[in-house]
Scaffold this motif. Structure first.
Motif, PDB file in Angstrom:
ATOM      1  N   HIS A  31     -88.051  22.461  30.861  1.00  0.00           N
ATOM      2  CA  HIS A  31     -87.293  21.300  30.408  1.00  0.00           C
ATOM      3  C   HIS A  31     -85.830  21.383  30.871  1.00  0.00           C
ATOM      4  O   HIS A  31     -85.355  22.414  31.327  1.00  0.00           O
ATOM      5  CB  HIS A  31     -87.346  21.203  28.885  1.00  0.00           C
ATOM      6  N   ASN A  70     -89.074  18.894  34.300  1.00  0.00           N
ATOM      7  CA  ASN A  70     -88.716  17.840  33.339  1.00  0.00           C
ATOM      8  C   ASN A  70     -87.205  17.814  33.188  1.00  0.00           C
ATOM      9  O   ASN A  70     -86.577  18.852  32.947  1.00  0.00           O
ATOM     10  CB  ASN A  70     -89.387  18.125  31.986  1.00  0.00           C
ATOM     11  N   MET A 129     -95.674  15.922  28.080  1.00  0.00           N
ATOM     12  CA  MET A 129     -95.971  16.930  29.098  1.00  0.00           C
ATOM     13  C   MET A 129     -96.590  18.180  28.482  1.00  0.00           C
ATOM     14  O   MET A 129     -97.528  18.766  29.040  1.00  0.00           O
ATOM     15  CB  MET A 129     -94.691  17.290  29.854  1.00  0.00           C
ATOM     16  N   VAL A 161     -90.985  12.298  26.339  1.00  0.00           N
ATOM     17  CA  VAL A 161     -91.521  12.753  27.624  1.00  0.00           C
ATOM     18  C   VAL A 161     -91.944  14.216  27.538  1.00  0.00           C
ATOM     19  O   VAL A 161     -93.021  14.599  28.008  1.00  0.00           O
ATOM     20  CB  VAL A 161     -90.475  12.567  28.739  1.00  0.00           C
ATOM     21  N   SER A 162     -91.099  15.028  26.940  1.00  0.00           N
ATOM     22  CA  SER A 162     -91.359  16.465  26.850  1.00  0.00           C
ATOM     23  C   SER A 162     -92.604  16.749  26.022  1.00  0.00           C
ATOM     24  O   SER A 162     -93.437  17.590  26.392  1.00  0.00           O
ATOM     25  CB  SER A 162     -90.140  17.169  26.250  1.00  0.00           C
ATOM     26  N   VAL A 198     -93.986  24.045  31.187  1.00  0.00           N
ATOM     27  CA  VAL A 198     -93.055  22.952  31.445  1.00  0.00           C
ATOM     28  C   VAL A 198     -91.638  23.498  31.326  1.00  0.00           C
ATOM     29  O   VAL A 198     -91.271  24.083  30.306  1.00  0.00           O
ATOM     30  CB  VAL A 198     -93.252  21.799  30.444  1.00  0.00           C
ATOM     31  N   GLY A 247     -94.692  17.148  37.379  1.00  0.00           N
ATOM     32  CA  GLY A 247     -93.420  16.778  36.764  1.00  0.00           C
ATOM     33  C   GLY A 247     -93.468  15.333  36.306  1.00  0.00           C
ATOM     34  O   GLY A 247     -94.435  14.614  36.563  1.00  0.00           O
ATOM     35  N   VAL A 248     -92.421  14.923  35.607  1.00  0.00           N
ATOM     36  CA  VAL A 248     -92.248  13.520  35.233  1.00  0.00           C
ATOM     37  C   VAL A 248     -90.959  13.036  35.874  1.00  0.00           C
ATOM     38  O   VAL A 248     -89.886  13.606  35.648  1.00  0.00           O
ATOM     39  CB  VAL A 248     -92.205  13.342  33.704  1.00  0.00           C
TER      40      VAL A 248
END
Length: 325
Positions: free
Chosen positions: A64, A31, A43, A39-40, A62, A86-87
């Motif tokens: 970050h 991320n 996730m 977003v975080s 995750v 992931g994003v």
């Protein structure tokens, strides 16, 4: 964690008990954003739901803030299976998956709700197929907002208002062409340089979504914000196809459902964040104007589309699919 996120997690996990140890799976998630970001939170909810519903058999962490590497590198690592999920913005995805470049065409989506409808329907399925062919499994399309113009001089209501303006853009030929098609002077530069460049007049304006415009304090030095929504580029909650293929059908069903729930949560959190950011900039004296008729802007983009399709003739059907919906 805000109250909405707490409630959403409680609702999705209410029937499942799990311990902190159950979250100690070995998936690694990439991320770019800070930990306290829509977003975080989306996730983290995804990982928590998967771990809970598999009794800890699946799960992970995750990472970050881009600590696992740059976005282009992380995309490649997901393809190879070195990073499990992931994003990613579909902007840089276009370097690997040509279909992803279509969402970077200016005004291809008319509004954020239009983007949701496109990405949750046939157009999104076509993009997903292109990504999967490159080793990337799509679990959902996150909201990354709509980018609009801001500048230090005047409202923008028509393409002619951009004529002669020096406008910072991301380093992409599509975005350079977008500004030039309206008679402006496109100025690619690093995002970190934009505030000072606006303050000193190196550029007259730039473009971005409301949270970025607000959080960077660009609104202090460019107090005209014109809601053109010319770029609506979603982000992809993606999994390595290698990781996905190693799951049982039952596990895949759990992961897919968690991806959808995560996407729904992230979109709601993003909308809340945008509203808060817009209120901050308005309270800071920004003059915000809606652009009632975007048709002249769309017409001005014809050379940009023509150049894109000349270089990518095989994507004409996908472009037409977006434009028709």
């Amino acid at each position: 964690m805000n109250n909405f996120l707490k409630g959403a997690l409680a609702a999705s996990l209410a029937t499942v008990s799990f311990t902190t140890a159950a979250l100690a799976g070995d998936w690694r998630g990439w991320n770019i954003h800070v930990e306290d970001y829509p977003v975080s939170h989306g996730m983290e909810a995804f990982v928590a739901e998967v771990a809970a519903k598999t009794d800890g058999a699946l799960g992970g962490k995750v990472f970050h803030g881009g600590v696992l590497g740059s976005q282009p590198d992380a995309i490649e690592q997901v393809r190879l299976g070195a990073i499990d999920f992931g994003v990613f913005s579909l902007g840089p995805m276009g370097q690997v998956v040509p279909e992803a470049n279509v969402v970077s065409l200016p005004f291809i989506s008319k509004s954020v709700p239009d983007m949701y409808r496109l990405m949750d329907g046939e157009a999104g399925a076509a993009l997903s197929a292109g990504l999967e062919a490159k080793g990337i499994k799509v679990l959902g399309f996150y909201d990354a907002g709509a980018r609009s113009f801001y500048n230090a001089h005047k409202p923008i209501n028509t393409p002619a208002d951009v004529e002669g303006m020096k406008v910072r853009v991301m380093n992409n030929d599509l975005f350079v062409g977008m500004i030039e098609s309206m008679g402006g002077n496109a100025t690619p530069m690093a995002f970190a340089e934009v505030y000072q460049s606006l303050k000193t007049g190196v550029v007259d304006g730039a473009e971005n979504n409301p949270p970025s415009y607000e959080s960077t304090n660009h609104f202090e030095v460019a107090q005209y914000y014109s809601l053109s929504q010319h770029l609506i580029i979603p982000e992809c909650l993606c999994m390595s196809k290698r990781t996905w293929d190693a799951l049982s059908p039952e596990q895949q069903e759990i992961v897919a459902e968690a991806g959808k729930n995560s996407t729904d949560l992230q979109r709601k959190l993003w909308q809340e964040r945008e509203l808060a950011s817009m209120q901050i900039v308005k309270d800071g004296g920004v003059m915000v104007n809606e652009i009632a008729d975007k048709a002249p802007f769309q017409a001005a983009m014809e050379p940009v589309y023509a150049q894109f399709l000349t270089a990518n003739p095989d994507l004409e059907g996908l472009v037409d699919l977006f434009k028709a919906n």
